[in-house]
Motif scaffolding. Sequence first.
Motif, short mmCIF file in Angstrom:
data_model
loop_
_atom_site.label_atom_id
_atom_site.label_comp_id
_atom_site.label_asym_id
_atom_site.label_seq_id
_atom_site.Cartn_x
_atom_site.Cartn_y
_atom_site.Cartn_z
N ILE A 36 -70.85 11.75 6.10
CA ILE A 36 -71.16 12.52 4.89
C ILE A 36 -70.74 11.75 3.64
O ILE A 36 -71.43 11.78 2.62
N PHE A 37 -69.63 11.05 3.69
CA PHE A 37 -69.15 10.31 2.52
C PHE A 37 -69.76 8.92 2.39
O PHE A 37 -69.83 8.37 1.29
N LEU A 38 -70.19 8.31 3.50
CA LEU A 38 -70.72 6.95 3.42
C LEU A 38 -72.14 6.89 2.83
O LEU A 38 -72.47 5.93 2.15
N TYR A 39 -72.97 7.89 3.09
CA TYR A 39 -74.34 7.85 2.56
C TYR A 39 -74.38 7.86 1.03
O TYR A 39 -75.04 7.00 0.43
N PRO A 40 -73.72 8.81 0.35
CA PRO A 40 -73.78 8.76 -1.12
C PRO A 40 -73.13 7.50 -1.68
O PRO A 40 -73.58 6.97 -2.71
N TRP A 41 -72.09 7.02 -1.03
CA TRP A 41 -71.44 5.80 -1.49
C TRP A 41 -72.39 4.62 -1.39
O TRP A 41 -72.47 3.79 -2.30
N ALA A 42 -73.12 4.53 -0.29
CA ALA A 42 -74.05 3.41 -0.11
C ALA A 42 -75.19 3.47 -1.13
O ALA A 42 -75.65 2.45 -1.61
N VAL A 43 -75.62 4.68 -1.47
CA VAL A 43 -76.71 4.82 -2.42
C VAL A 43 -76.27 4.39 -3.82
O VAL A 43 -77.01 3.74 -4.55
N SER A 44 -75.04 4.73 -4.20
CA SER A 44 -74.57 4.42 -5.56
C SER A 44 -73.57 3.27 -5.56
O SER A 44 -72.70 3.22 -6.43
N PHE A 45 -73.69 2.35 -4.63
CA PHE A 45 -72.73 1.26 -4.51
C PHE A 45 -72.70 0.39 -5.77
O PHE A 45 -71.63 0.02 -6.25
N ASP A 46 -73.85 0.06 -6.32
CA ASP A 46 -73.90 -0.80 -7.51
C ASP A 46 -73.26 -0.14 -8.72
O ASP A 46 -72.60 -0.80 -9.52
N ALA A 47 -73.44 1.15 -8.87
CA ALA A 47 -72.90 1.85 -10.04
C ALA A 47 -71.38 2.02 -9.95
O ALA A 47 -70.72 2.10 -10.98
N LEU A 48 -70.83 2.08 -8.76
CA LEU A 48 -69.39 2.32 -8.61
C LEU A 48 -68.56 1.07 -8.84
O LEU A 48 -67.41 1.15 -9.26
N GLY A 49 -69.10 -0.06 -8.51
CA GLY A 49 -68.39 -1.32 -8.74
C GLY A 49 -67.19 -1.50 -7.83
O GLY A 49 -67.13 -1.00 -6.71
N LEU A 50 -66.20 -2.23 -8.33
CA LEU A 50 -65.02 -2.57 -7.55
C LEU A 50 -64.19 -1.33 -7.22
O LEU A 50 -63.64 -1.21 -6.13
N PHE A 51 -64.11 -0.39 -8.15
CA PHE A 51 -63.35 0.84 -7.91
C PHE A 51 -63.88 1.59 -6.69
O PHE A 51 -63.13 2.02 -5.82
N GLY A 52 -65.21 1.75 -6.61
CA GLY A 52 -65.82 2.43 -5.47
C GLY A 52 -65.59 1.69 -4.17
O GLY A 52 -65.37 2.30 -3.12
N PHE A 53 -65.63 0.37 -4.24
CA PHE A 53 -65.39 -0.44 -3.04
C PHE A 53 -63.97 -0.25 -2.52
O PHE A 53 -63.75 -0.04 -1.33
N VAL A 54 -62.98 -0.30 -3.43
CA VAL A 54 -61.57 -0.13 -3.02
C VAL A 54 -61.34 1.27 -2.47
O VAL A 54 -60.67 1.45 -1.44
N GLU A 55 -61.90 2.28 -3.11
CA GLU A 55 -61.74 3.65 -2.62
C GLU A 55 -62.35 3.82 -1.24
O GLU A 55 -61.79 4.51 -0.38
N MET A 56 -63.51 3.20 -1.00
CA MET A 56 -64.14 3.35 0.31
C MET A 56 -63.36 2.59 1.38
O MET A 56 -63.27 3.04 2.51
N VAL A 57 -62.77 1.46 1.03
CA VAL A 57 -61.93 0.74 1.99
C VAL A 57 -60.73 1.61 2.36
O VAL A 57 -60.38 1.72 3.54
N LEU A 58 -60.11 2.26 1.39
CA LEU A 58 -58.99 3.16 1.68
C LEU A 58 -59.43 4.33 2.55
O LEU A 58 -58.72 4.74 3.48
N PHE A 59 -60.61 4.86 2.27
CA PHE A 59 -61.14 5.97 3.08
C PHE A 59 -61.40 5.53 4.51
O PHE A 59 -61.05 6.23 5.47
N ILE A 60 -61.99 4.35 4.68
CA ILE A 60 -62.29 3.87 6.04
C ILE A 60 -61.00 3.57 6.80
O ILE A 60 -60.92 3.81 8.01
N VAL A 61 -59.98 3.07 6.10
CA VAL A 61 -58.68 2.85 6.76
C VAL A 61 -58.10 4.18 7.23
O VAL A 61 -57.57 4.28 8.35
N THR A 62 -58.21 5.22 6.40
CA THR A 62 -57.73 6.55 6.80
C THR A 62 -58.48 7.07 8.01
O THR A 62 -57.89 7.61 8.95
N VAL A 63 -59.79 6.90 8.01
CA VAL A 63 -60.60 7.33 9.16
C VAL A 63 -60.23 6.53 10.40
O VAL A 63 -60.15 7.07 11.50
#
Length: 121
Positions: free
Chosen positions: A78-105
Amino acid sequence: MTINPYVPIVGLLILGALFALFSVSVAPIVGPKRYNRAKLDAYECGIEPAPQPIGGGRFPVKFYLTAMLFIIFDIETIFLYPWAVSFDALGLFGFVEMVLFIVTVFIAYAYVWRRGGLNWD
């Protein structure tokens, strides 16, 4: 004359409701009527229904671990699809947040793996 943009949506909802009502009301009339004991009994995945669950009514821990594993991957998807769609707009902040989320998962996945949730004995 302009048409309201919600008219097709309301029309589709009415059409769907009419189809559902028609299907439910016609099924007993045209459906087969061969009743027997097997069809009237409760179905429990091919096992003979028992009045009491095996083990005194307690579910095994593997049931909860499997459910937890499903929830982990469901939430991840559920969280990876919207992140992948807006990856370019989120930039480095979105990338770091998703890495933290994937580590938690991954921590939750490792917990289920260590508890034996992936062993199908």
